[in-house]
Design an enzyme around this catalytic site. Structure first.
Site, PDB file in Angstrom:
ATOM      1  N   ASP A 120       0.703  -1.193  -0.112  1.00 52.57           N
ATOM      2  CA  ASP A 120      -0.007   0.033  -0.026  1.00 52.57           C
ATOM      3  C   ASP A 120       0.811   1.361   0.107  1.00 52.57           C
ATOM      4  OD1 ASP A 120      -2.104   1.793   0.145  1.00 52.57           O
ATOM      5  OD2 ASP A 120      -2.826   1.220   2.237  1.00 52.57           O
TER       6      ASP A 120
ATOM      7  N   ASP B 245      -2.251   6.188  -5.919  1.00 53.42           N
ATOM      8  CA  ASP B 245      -2.487   5.166  -4.646  1.00 53.42           C
ATOM      9  C   ASP B 245      -2.554   3.734  -5.115  1.00 53.42           C
ATOM     10  OD1 ASP B 245      -2.988   4.401  -2.065  1.00 53.42           O
ATOM     11  OD2 ASP B 245      -5.204   4.651  -2.255  1.00 53.42           O
TER      12      ASP B 245
END
Ligand SMILES: *[C@@H]1O[C@H](CO)[C@@H](O)[C@H](O)[C@H]1NC(C)=O
Ligand SMILES: *[C@@H]1O[C@H](CO)[C@@H](O)[C@H](O)[C@H]1NC(C)=O
Ligand SMILES: *[C@@H]1O[C@H](CO)[C@@H](O)[C@H](O)[C@H]1NC(C)=O
Length: 465
Positions: free
Chosen positions: A146, A344
């Protein structure tokens, strides 16, 4: 036979057709053989790892629910759940980025889904995992990867309050000779999210937008990324952890955001805050994540990372435009600049300002009139039924960024779904024009994405995995 099957599995099922008669420029379409997508229930070997093999360490990235994953959770998340989790993440990013305190979330009620999961259909679901080793002796753990999070964390014994079910044994600090607690009066403890002291121990806490959270001791131990060992790597040793779908039974999360307690910052001496990844095109293929200089990969387009005060765990970039089938859409640049954009790896579907999304949607639909539209699913509202279609023809989509960088998405970056009877345009519109746009992971598929933090840029080169 097995060999030719593998070769056909490895092929990229796209082909460009050009129509020079198109008045507004060169129109581009993908022709995708749907049979090839539906049959892939086996893991294809990684493509072209030669290119990156001099770069070490290199971790494999795979879709957490696909056939390459080592995880086999009792209950797989449906596409509907993935999209609804994704919307929660988007809401929490909007909430966090929003300058105006209390401006709040933008989520509305989610419409019921018509998607029925069809096993073996391999447009992946967009949650990616890697394997690392923690402790001495090292235990291999599967972590969600992430770039939009800072704190790395794992579930930790004795799970004082709650640990969700995970596939690998839960990490036991008492079995590691190098495990230590981070002390309370220390800079890392001050910098970690949710910092709080219990006696002399530092506590951390992270809450994700979808009501998932992890709370526990902030600790340090040896992190192994073969062949490298990182001593005294700080991470959350989670004592109370809850996630929708048990986070797919991963052991925790690897945080690659920009702030001081992220993996990237903690390893800056070793890897100079440079890392690169490639997200696989399909859930049946393999990508990579590597750290340190990535100079062997050339022909990269660079986008500046925009500096923002209080950027939180996010990397800001500047999106400037969109094209469909080679035609630039008439979207005012203010539409993008008012909203801003982050990149992201943890958001699945790219989120656009509402006017940009509407322009994209209508241009896309104009090229898709030969197919039957079907009701949307969760946040996706432009869906088609390809039942009985052999080869579908879809318009290409490119995204433009600062520095005249234009990224031509692969077809796996344009449609999302797990059923031939419902594949959807893999973009969504924000409801508030001032909410930040998000360049999500579906659209990043197959690009080598290099983050060079000292240079302040993110580079992209196509066809890397
Ligand atoms: C870390 O801190 C917790 C809470 O104070 C404690 O239970 C545990 O024994 C400590 N571990 C080590 C190795 O000091
Ligand atoms: C579909 O595409 C494949 C490969 O591009 C081609 O071999 C095949 O003839 C096409 N089938 C149809 C029905 O157009
Ligand atoms: C972008 O392209 C335009 C038109 O081709 C050119 O005028 C401009 O200088 C370019 N900008 C950059 C930053 O390369």
């Amino acid at each position: 036979m097995a060999n030719s099957l593998l070769i056909s599995l490895l092929q990229i099922y796209l082909l460009f057709l050009s129509f020079s008669t198109c008045a507004l420029g060169l129109a581009k379409f993908y022709v995708v053989d749907l049979h090839d997508l539906t049959s892939k229930n086996v893991c294809s070997p990684p493509k072209d790892m030669e290119k990156i093999k001099s770069v070490k360490p290199t971790l494999k990235i795979v879709d957490r629910q696909g056939p390459c994953s080592t995880l086999h959770p009792a209950e797989k998340l449906s596409p509907e759940q993935i999209l609804s989790n994704d919307q929660s993440r988007v809401d929490s990013i909007h909430h966090r980025v929003s300058a105006i305190a209390g401006k709040g979330t933008t989520s509305g009620p989610l419409s019921p889904s018509q998607i029925t999961a069809q096993s073996g259909f391999s447009y992946g679901l967009g949650n990616y995992i890697v394997h690392v080793g923690i402790g001495t002796p090292s235990k291999t753990l599967t972590l969600e990867f992430d770039t939009g999070s800072d704190v790395t964390w794992i579930q930790c014994k004795p799970c004082q309050t709650y640990c969700y079910k995970q596939q690998e044994p839960i990490f036991d600090p008492s079995q590691s000779s190098t495990f230590m607690n981070v002390s309370c009066n220390s800079t890392p403890c001050n910098d970690v999210s949710g910092n709080f002291c219990e006696g002399s121990s530092c506590l951390y806490g992270v809450k994700y937008g979808d009501q998932s959270y992890t709370v526990g001791y902030y600790a340090e131990d040896t992190l192994t990324l073969t062949p490298d060992m990182i001593q005294k790597f700080r991470f959350g040793c989670g004592q109370n952890n809850k996630g929708i779908g048990d986070f797919g039974e991963v052991a925790g999360l690897l945080g690659l955001g920009p702030s001081s307690e992220s993996f990237v910052s903690q390893t800056s001496d070793k890897y100079q805050r440079v890392f690169a990844y490639c997200l696989p095109a399909l859930s049946s293929s393999t990508g990579y994540l590597n750290f340190g200089s990535n100079s062997d990969i050339s022909n990269t387009n660079h986008i500046p990372i925009t500096k923002r005060p209080n950027s939180g765990p996010y990397y800001y970039i500047t999106m400037t435009g969109l094209s469909v089938a080679g035609d630039t859409l008439p979207i005012s640049s203010a539409v993008f600049s008012n909203a801003g954009t982050i990149i992201d790896s943890g958001t699945t579907i790219t989120q656009l300002p509402p006017d940009a999304y509407q322009a994209l949607r209508s241009a896309f639909m104009k090229h898709m009139t030969q197919y039957k539209m079907v009701p949307g699913s969760s946040t996706l509202d432009t869906c088609y039924d390809f039942t009985g279609v052999d080869n579908m023809t879809i318009p290409s989509v490119s995204i433009q960024f600062e520095n005249n960088v234009s990224l031509d998405l692969v077809h796996q970056g344009i449609l999302f779904g797990t059923s031939r009877s419902q594949l959807c345009l893999a973009f969504a519109g924000n409801s508030d024009p001032n909410d930040i746009g998000i360049f999500g992971n579906v659209q990043q598929r197959t690009f080598n994405v290099v983050y060079d933090i000292p240079k302040g840029e993110i580079g992209f080169s196509p066809d890397a995995c």
